[in-house]
Design an enzyme around this catalytic site. Structure first.
Site, PDB file in Angstrom:
ATOM      1  N   GLY A 157       0.808  -1.216   0.000  1.00 10.48           N
ATOM      2  CA  GLY A 157       0.000   0.000   0.000  1.00 10.48           C
ATOM      3  C   GLY A 157       0.836   1.259   0.000  1.00 10.48           C
ATOM      4  O   GLY A 157       1.999   1.269  -0.412  1.00 10.48           O
ATOM      5  N   GLU A 195      -0.406   3.963  -1.568  1.00 15.02           N
ATOM      6  CA  GLU A 195      -0.787   4.732  -2.765  1.00 15.02           C
ATOM      7  C   GLU A 195      -1.654   5.942  -2.423  1.00 15.02           C
ATOM      8  O   GLU A 195      -1.839   6.817  -3.248  1.00 15.02           O
ATOM      9  CB  GLU A 195      -1.543   3.856  -3.773  1.00 15.02           C
ATOM     10  CG  GLU A 195      -0.691   2.806  -4.442  1.00 15.02           C
ATOM     11  CD  GLU A 195      -0.908   1.437  -3.842  1.00 15.02           C
ATOM     12  OE1 GLU A 195      -1.066   1.353  -2.608  1.00 15.02           O
ATOM     13  OE2 GLU A 195      -0.911   0.452  -4.605  1.00 15.02           O
ATOM     14  N   ARG A 236       0.158   1.889 -12.475  1.00 19.39           N
ATOM     15  CA  ARG A 236       1.275   2.088 -11.541  1.00 19.39           C
ATOM     16  C   ARG A 236       2.537   1.353 -11.981  1.00 19.39           C
ATOM     17  O   ARG A 236       3.562   1.411 -11.305  1.00 19.39           O
ATOM     18  CB  ARG A 236       0.869   1.590 -10.148  1.00 19.39           C
ATOM     19  CG  ARG A 236      -0.225   2.402  -9.500  1.00 19.39           C
ATOM     20  CD  ARG A 236      -0.865   1.613  -8.364  1.00 19.39           C
ATOM     21  NE  ARG A 236      -1.555   0.426  -8.883  1.00 19.39           N
ATOM     22  CZ  ARG A 236      -2.201  -0.464  -8.109  1.00 19.39           C
ATOM     23  NH1 ARG A 236      -2.214  -0.310  -6.803  1.00 19.39           N
ATOM     24  NH2 ARG A 236      -2.813  -1.500  -8.643  1.00 19.39           N
ATOM     25  N   ARG A 243      -9.902 -10.202 -11.206  1.00 22.52           N
ATOM     26  CA  ARG A 243     -10.161  -8.767 -11.050  1.00 22.52           C
ATOM     27  C   ARG A 243     -11.376  -8.311 -11.859  1.00 22.52           C
ATOM     28  O   ARG A 243     -12.154  -7.474 -11.393  1.00 22.52           O
ATOM     29  CB  ARG A 243      -8.919  -8.000 -11.516  1.00 22.52           C
ATOM     30  CG  ARG A 243      -8.986  -6.518 -11.350  1.00 22.52           C
ATOM     31  CD  ARG A 243      -7.807  -5.858 -12.029  1.00 22.52           C
ATOM     32  NE  ARG A 243      -6.530  -6.082 -11.363  1.00 22.52           N
ATOM     33  CZ  ARG A 243      -6.129  -5.438 -10.260  1.00 22.52           C
ATOM     34  NH1 ARG A 243      -6.925  -4.564  -9.692  1.00 22.52           N
ATOM     35  NH2 ARG A 243      -4.950  -5.685  -9.736  1.00 22.52           N
ATOM     36  N   ASP A 265      -2.679 -11.973  -1.078  1.00 18.71           N
ATOM     37  CA  ASP A 265      -2.364 -10.549  -1.227  1.00 18.71           C
ATOM     38  C   ASP A 265      -2.438  -9.857   0.146  1.00 18.71           C
ATOM     39  O   ASP A 265      -2.813  -8.683   0.242  1.00 18.71           O
ATOM     40  CB  ASP A 265      -3.291  -9.866  -2.239  1.00 18.71           C
ATOM     41  CG  ASP A 265      -2.634  -8.681  -2.939  1.00 18.71           C
ATOM     42  OD1 ASP A 265      -1.422  -8.460  -2.722  1.00 18.71           O
ATOM     43  OD2 ASP A 265      -3.330  -7.971  -3.679  1.00 18.71           O
ATOM     44  N   SER A 313      -2.988  -2.987   0.184  1.00 13.70           N
ATOM     45  CA  SER A 313      -4.134  -2.102   0.393  1.00 13.70           C
ATOM     46  C   SER A 313      -5.230  -2.477  -0.590  1.00 13.70           C
ATOM     47  O   SER A 313      -4.975  -2.708  -1.767  1.00 13.70           O
ATOM     48  CB  SER A 313      -3.726  -0.646   0.189  1.00 13.70           C
ATOM     49  OG  SER A 313      -3.230  -0.467  -1.123  1.00 13.70           O
TER      50      SER A 313
END
Ligand code: ZN
Length: 387
Positions: A76, A78, A171, A235, A293, A297
């Site tokens: 995380g 971000e 990203r 996803r 995972d 975040s």
């Protein structure tokens, strides 16, 4: 909390419904020196000093879960410093049933470092968690510990591969097929020199290219789809379809077990449902894995798409996904177990992990009748057991 690591003793577990992960029926299982010594319908043991005897009373016993993606030093960040996730405490392994973790940096390799992650993996190891790490992170050129992917893999026992390298993600570094083919070759050579399998973990974002660059690499260069190990394939529905094609053509795909209501509303497919869909589309069962995972975040949004808060990936999501697969999706317990035990162990090249067999590591999970993690043994030591 830190404690001196207890040494493995001898443990005999009686009357366990063994899932190896395939169902073996009622068995006794003997653990000596951190390994599985014997599995028989009935074991009569004498002469072993300090033998601990436990009765499973017919409850299910499986291998300890193997997680191929855990942000062990926290992911995380971000959303600024308030969204930095904490590091994994060893105790999390005993509540979640995950006895093998693979640490990855993720987005941030500027303020998070491989040296810190290596030290944390070694801390976890002192506590009885089998902990490995990935070199690299989302970005290219790859950041490493020793100067190159090849030397990281060849010289550092804890480094088991490279990842998660981001594709199709805003990203990431938008790597080309050529760059990924070259990186895959570096992973293979470094791993070969050290007698490792070598895994190239690929984080897949939500861009429409999906797995396109991996297919392109396999088409243009002497690289196989099985050299890449893409994650977050549940996803979106479109990505799941691309993932099913990838797995049918020889690759292994990974579904993220951690999710939340907001992500499901946005189009995430719950990991056990994704397993069922892939199986019914003809994907061989051994090409499917789940990872947690954990400590990543997970942004949560309300029904109008407004940011609510950052939630965190959870290590216990793996066991919960197994339960949902059985209870809600109608898959077999052994089918779900494969995705969190033997399959990820094979991806990582850890033949002693993810299976209950003579000679394998003594990492085990005891399940209650309603499929809650009730007991954990790792490296032959009882970490948790019901009264
Ligand atoms: Zn990721």
């Amino acid at each position: 909390m830190t404690t001196a690591p207890p040494s493995p003793t001898s443990v005999l577990i009686r009357n366990a419904r063994l899932y190896a992960p395939e169902h073996l029926g009622l068995r006794d299982i003997l653990l000596v020196g951190g390994r599985i010594m014997a599995i028989e319908p009935r074991l009569d043991i004498s002469g072993l000093p300090e033998l601990t005897e436990l009765d499973a009373n017919g409850a299910s016993l499986s291998p300890g879960l193997v997680d191929t993606l855990t942000h062990i030093t926290g992911g995380g960040g971000e959303g600024g410093y308030a969204t930095r996730m904490p590091a994994m405490p060893a105790e999390d392994a005993w509540t979640s049933g995950v006895t093998t973790v693979t640490g990855a940096l993720g987005t941030d390799a500027v303020q998070r470092t491989h040296t810190d992650m290596l030290a944390h993996a070694r801390y976890l190891a002192t506590q009885g968690v089998s902990a490995y790490i990935y070199s690299g992170n989302y970005h290219l050129p790859v950041r490493t510990l020793s100067g190159s992917v090849q030397t990281d893999l060849a010289w550092i026992p804890d480094v088991i591969g490279v990842g998660e390298v981001a594709i199709a993600d805003h990203r990431g570094s938008h790597p080309t097929a050529e760059e990924l083919a070259r990186l895959s070759a570096d992973v293979r050579v470094g791993a070969m020199l050290a007698g490792k399998k070598g895994v190239l973990s690929i984080h897949v974002g939500d861009h429409e290219d999906k797995l396109g660059v991996l297919f392109a690499a396999a088409e243009r260069y002497p690289v196989r789809l099985s050299h890449f190990y893409p994650t977050h394939i549940n996803r979106t529905r479109e990505l799941l379809q691309d993932g099913i094609r990838f797995a049918r053509e020889g690759g292994v795909i990974d579904f993220t077990a951690s999710t939340n209501e907001g992500l499901l509303a946005e189009g995430d497919i719950d990991s056990p449902a994704a397993v069922a869909e892939a199986l019914s589309a003809g994907v061989p069962a051994e090409r499917l894995t789940l990872s947690s995972d954990a400590y990543a975040s997970l942004p949560e949004f309300d029904a109008d798409g407004r940011f609510v808060r950052v939630a965190m990936g959870q290590l216990h999501s793996m066991a919960e996904a197994v339960k949902r697969g059985v209870d809600d999706v109608g898959l077999g317990f052994d089918t779900m177990l494969k995705t969190v035990t033997v399959n990820p162990a094979d991806v990582l090249g850890l033949p002693g992990k993810g299976r209950l067999a003579v000679g394998a590591d003594a990492d085990l999970v005891l399940w209650s009748e309603d499929l809650q993690v009730q007991g954990v043994i790792s490296q032959g030591v009882v970490r948790r057991w019901p009264d």
